[in-house]
Design a protein around this motif. Structure first.
Motif, PDB file in Angstrom:
ATOM      1  N   ARG A 181       0.805  -1.221   0.000  1.00 45.09           N
ATOM      2  CA  ARG A 181       0.000   0.000   0.000  1.00 45.09           C
ATOM      3  C   ARG A 181       0.840   1.276   0.000  1.00 45.09           C
ATOM      4  N   VAL A 182       2.147   1.144   0.080  1.00 41.13           N
ATOM      5  CA  VAL A 182       3.007   2.332   0.111  1.00 41.13           C
ATOM      6  C   VAL A 182       2.819   3.170  -1.152  1.00 41.13           C
ATOM      7  N   ALA A 183       2.659   2.509  -2.267  1.00 41.19           N
ATOM      8  CA  ALA A 183       2.486   3.230  -3.536  1.00 41.19           C
ATOM      9  C   ALA A 183       1.212   4.054  -3.563  1.00 41.19           C
ATOM     10  N   ASP A 184       0.260   3.737  -2.685  1.00 41.83           N
ATOM     11  CA  ASP A 184      -1.011   4.466  -2.640  1.00 41.83           C
ATOM     12  C   ASP A 184      -0.954   5.697  -1.745  1.00 41.83           C
ATOM     13  N   LEU A 185       0.147   5.894  -1.043  1.00 43.17           N
ATOM     14  CA  LEU A 185       0.266   7.047  -0.152  1.00 43.17           C
ATOM     15  C   LEU A 185       0.288   8.347  -0.956  1.00 43.17           C
ATOM     16  N   PRO A 186      -0.095   9.460  -0.336  1.00 45.60           N
ATOM     17  CA  PRO A 186       0.022  10.748  -1.024  1.00 45.60           C
ATOM     18  C   PRO A 186       1.460  11.005  -1.438  1.00 45.60           C
ATOM     19  N   ARG A 190       5.074   9.619   0.022  1.00 47.76           N
ATOM     20  CA  ARG A 190       5.721   8.575  -0.786  1.00 47.76           C
ATOM     21  C   ARG A 190       7.008   9.049  -1.449  1.00 47.76           C
ATOM     22  N   ASP A 191       7.026  10.281  -1.910  1.00 48.88           N
ATOM     23  CA  ASP A 191       8.164  10.777  -2.684  1.00 48.88           C
ATOM     24  C   ASP A 191       9.187  11.543  -1.861  1.00 48.88           C
ATOM     25  N   HIS A 192       8.859  11.878  -0.621  1.00 50.88           N
ATOM     26  CA  HIS A 192       9.758  12.747   0.142  1.00 50.88           C
ATOM     27  C   HIS A 192      10.204  12.158   1.486  1.00 50.88           C
ATOM     28  N   GLU A 193       9.365  11.354   2.110  1.00 51.19           N
ATOM     29  CA  GLU A 193       9.719  10.846   3.436  1.00 51.19           C
ATOM     30  C   GLU A 193      10.448   9.505   3.308  1.00 51.19           C
TER      31      GLU A 193
END
Length: 270
Positions: A181-186, A190-193
């Motif tokens: 489900r990580v790919a579904d994060l905002p 997903r891209d910064h943290e």
């Protein structure tokens, strides 16, 4: 992008999908202090998806401004409920408490707990730890002023041995997003943290299991470990706590949209 007024910034942020465009615009204008070039740069980066907290250099958490930096997990407002439940477990009039902020990130949870206990007249021994070097450096900025050490390492391996069996409040903001489900994060997350602060393994509870196992040994008698989870993970989390000899309890907050699972070590018989 050229922005110069509050309205300009609001329009730009709304167009980018920022839900709280008005609030964010006011914060960005305040942060740039009349420097139009810097304002334009920050708004451009925000529109591109950079978390607001990275641009400001701080996040508000339980009424305090806590420093954050790019590459550090930004504490969520719902996690204030985890701290609230931890504080509720320290009886009024307590003179001392040993608090550990594990998976500490920027150190916000430990800082909030220690500050609020100190205001009650409770002397706090606070220790924080994280595996990520960027998080450790950031937490040290936040916790050095209150003389709380921050250690780098893998969960309990990072802690001084003399804490074993003495921890009254173990705050562990472990990752609990299932790997799939990580790919579904905002994108902000997903891209910064850091992935290590988000990915909790197949069912989201891999790190939780390791914390529960260690907590059984590191907690003081009557001490409690507190971990945030998803609502669908509660039954599994409670079973894990029971497996390691801890008494589970679940707390929900509709206000914070948060679920906290607590595990308490039995008080030793006299």
């Amino acid at each position: 992008m050229v922005v110069s007024t509050l309205d300009d910034v609001i329009v730009a942020l709304r167009a980018a999908g920022c839900v709280f465009a008005e609030d964010e615009a006011a914060l960005l204008l305040d942060a740039t202090a009349g420097d139009p070039a810097r304002l334009d740069d920050l708004v451009t980066r925000r529109v591109a998806g950079t978390p607001l907290e990275y641009l400001l250099g701080w996040v508000e958490f339980r009424g305090m401004r806590v420093r954050v930096r790019p590459g550090v997990f930004v504490p969520r407002q719902r996690t204030a409920f985890l701290v609230e439940r931890g504080l509720a477990g320290v009886p009024e009039g307590s003179r001392r408490a040993c608090v550990v902020d594990l998976c500490c990130g920027c150190g916000a949870l430990g800082l909030a707990a220690a500050t609020e206990l100190d205001a009650r007249g409770c002397e706090v021994e606070l220790v924080a730890a994280d595996i990520d070097p960027i998080a450790v450096a950031c937490a040290r900025e936040n916790l050095t002023p209150i003389a709380a050490p921050v250690f780098r390492g893998d969960l309990f391996d990072a802690l001084p041995g003399d804490l074993r069996g003495r921890i009254d409040m173990l705050l562990a903001n472990t990752p609990y997003v299932p790997s799939a489900r990580v790919a579904d994060l905002p994108p902000e997350a997903r891209d910064h943290e850091p992935l290590v602060a988000l990915d909790g393994g197949a069912d989201g509870l891999d790190v939780f299991r390791r914390v529960a196992e260690g907590a059984a040994e590191w907690l003081a008698p009557g001490g409690t470990v507190l971990v945030e989870t998803g609502t669908g993970q509660v039954d599994t989390a409670c079973a894990v706590l029971v497996e390691y000899g801890l008494t589970p309890r679940v707390e929900h907050s509709e206000e914070h949209y948060a679920t906290v699972v607590l595990g308490t070590r039995a008080t030793e018989s006299r």
